[in-house]
Design an enzyme around this catalytic site. Structure first.
Site, PDB file in Angstrom:
ATOM      1  N   THR A 278       0.846  -1.211   0.000  1.00 12.53           N
ATOM      2  CA  THR A 278       0.000   0.000   0.000  1.00 12.53           C
ATOM      3  C   THR A 278       0.868   1.243   0.000  1.00 12.53           C
ATOM      4  OG1 THR A 278      -1.839  -1.094   1.109  1.00 12.53           O
ATOM      5  CG2 THR A 278      -1.778   1.271   1.311  1.00 12.53           C
ATOM      6  N   PHE A 280       1.107   5.062   1.184  1.00 11.73           N
ATOM      7  CA  PHE A 280       0.542   6.014   2.138  1.00 11.73           C
ATOM      8  C   PHE A 280       1.115   7.390   1.811  1.00 11.73           C
ATOM      9  CE2 PHE A 280       0.463   1.916   4.079  1.00 11.73           C
ATOM     10  CZ  PHE A 280      -0.733   1.880   4.789  1.00 11.73           C
TER      11      PHE A 280
END
Ligand SMILES: O=C(O)C(=O)C[C@]1(C(=O)O)C=C[C@@H](O)C=C1
Length: 384
Positions: A278, A280
């Site tokens: 992911t 961020f």
């Protein structure tokens, strides 16, 4: 004619084209001087249509290809003219004033993290800031509200996952609040299934987590035969199933969150893709561009005309910019029109880059510079 001879002929034609191209651009510079005096806009749709329709007819069978070439020349011509007329100056000032020291050297910043303590965003914030004073926000919108009200200087949120795609709500909030991205980190994400003590894989009937995490672990949840239930965040789900203390209810969260809230881990690494990852970002009201910034994010809308997206993107290709992401989101107040989010590798302080951005900021119906920031890749295993 031999191949060599034909190539010589092509070289000679190119020489002539190049000198005509230079003459055409010199003429555009003269037009710009007149436009500067008379206050006329650079873009003249009627004139461009006339040029293109003439070219289309005069070139016969090659009409549509000739139109592409001439449209590109007029794009270049407008970009030159904007430069002469000082177009996109607000963007230039914004970028000039944004230079700053690396955020990693900043101590004690007020940082609002998405989720609860132990969330993946918490881990990302720890990567991006030193000894930050952290607060936790159950919803994405709360992170934006904390920055807007001044309760936080920065916010840390996920924007994109390698399996489940973009976190579209975050993109919509970025536009609404007009904040900037000041840092980013890519982290491997290893989800576990956690539940209150006494639970086992056989007792679980319902699995709670954020929709993104449920999507990332869809194969595991369906093989378990449990019902997936959307929850505000992975860490809130872990905290809540611990509080409910019901052995039929489990959460998908990080191992760190499971540990913090006293859950047992029933299964580890349950995501569909083992290399799940992911991105961020840290967001802020104020634009910061640190010397190592290597990624630029923009959002823009395009005129509702044939080829307008292609023509915007062609400029990035011509300058050799590597696009790393393009995402479209509906413009909520107009039906079936879109904002385009673009990420590319570059530093906005470079002349070519700023020139292109200034030009786009002048011409596109909507254009926002979302930031120029360093993106780290974390080796940590997405824990915390
Ligand atoms: O004729 C003009 O007004 C110009 O600025 C020149 C030119 C061109 O390059 O042909 C460029 C921009 C306008 O949109 C139309 C045409």
């Amino acid at each position: 004619m031999t191949l060599d001879e034909i190539r010589k002929e092509i070289d000679s034609i190119d020489e002539q084209l190049l000198s005509l191209f230079e003459r055409r651009m010199q003429a555009a510079v003269e037009v710009a001087k007149i436009k500067q005096k008379t206050g006329q806009p650079v873009f003249n749709a009627k004139r461009e249509e006339e040029v293109l329709s003439h070219v289309g007819e005069a070139a016969g069978n090659l009409g549509s290809s000739a139109k592409i070439v001439f449209q590109t020349m007029m794009d270049v011509s407008r970009s030159l003219q904007h430069n002469i007329l000082g177009g996109g100056m607000p963007l230039k000032h914004l970028v000039d004033e944004a230079a700053c020291e690396p955020l990693s050297g900043l101590h004690g910043a007020l940082v609002a993290c998405y989720g609860e303590s132990g969330s993946y965003s918490h881990a990302a914030a720890t990567q991006m800031f030193q000894d930050a004073r952290l607060s936790f926000c159950p919803q994405f919108s709360n992170v934006f509200d904390a920055i807007q009200s001044g309760d936080a200087d920065y916010g840390v949120i996920p924007v994109e996952n390698s399996t489940a795609g973009s976190v579209t709500e975050v993109y919509d909030l970025l536009i609404r609040h007009q904040f900037y991205i000041v840092s980013a980190v890519k982290m491997p994400i290893d989800h576990c299934l956690c539940a209150p003590k006494g639970a086992s894989l056989e007792t679980i009937q319902k699995v709670y987590s954020h929709p993104q995490a449920l999507r990332q672990c869809s194969s595991f949840v369906s093989s378990l035969g449990a019902e997936p239930i959307q929850y505000a965040s992975t860490s809130t789900a872990a905290k809540t199933v611990a509080q409910w203390n019901d052995i039929t209810k489990a959460a998908i969260a990080s191992k760190e969150a499971a540990k913090q809230y006293g859950c047992v881990i029933l299964e580890d690494s349950i995501q569909n893709q083992k290399n799940n990852c992911t991105r961020f970002v840290a967001i802020s009201r104020k634009l910061h561009i640190e010397p190592s910034a290597n990624k630029i994010s923009l959002v823009f809308s395009i005129p509702h005309t044939t080829g307008s997206l292609y023509r915007v993107l062609a400029n990035f290709a011509a300058l050799g910019f590597n696009l790393t992401k393009i995402e479209s989101r509906p413009i909520q107040e107009s039906r079936f029109e879109y904002y385009f989010y673009l990420d590319f590798l570059g530093n906005a302080v470079g002349d070519d880059t700023l020139h292109l951005l200034r030009w786009l900021s002048e011409e596109l119906p909507y254009f926002a510079f979302l930031g120029n920031y360093p993106e780290q890749t974390s080796g940590a295993n997405g824990e915390a």
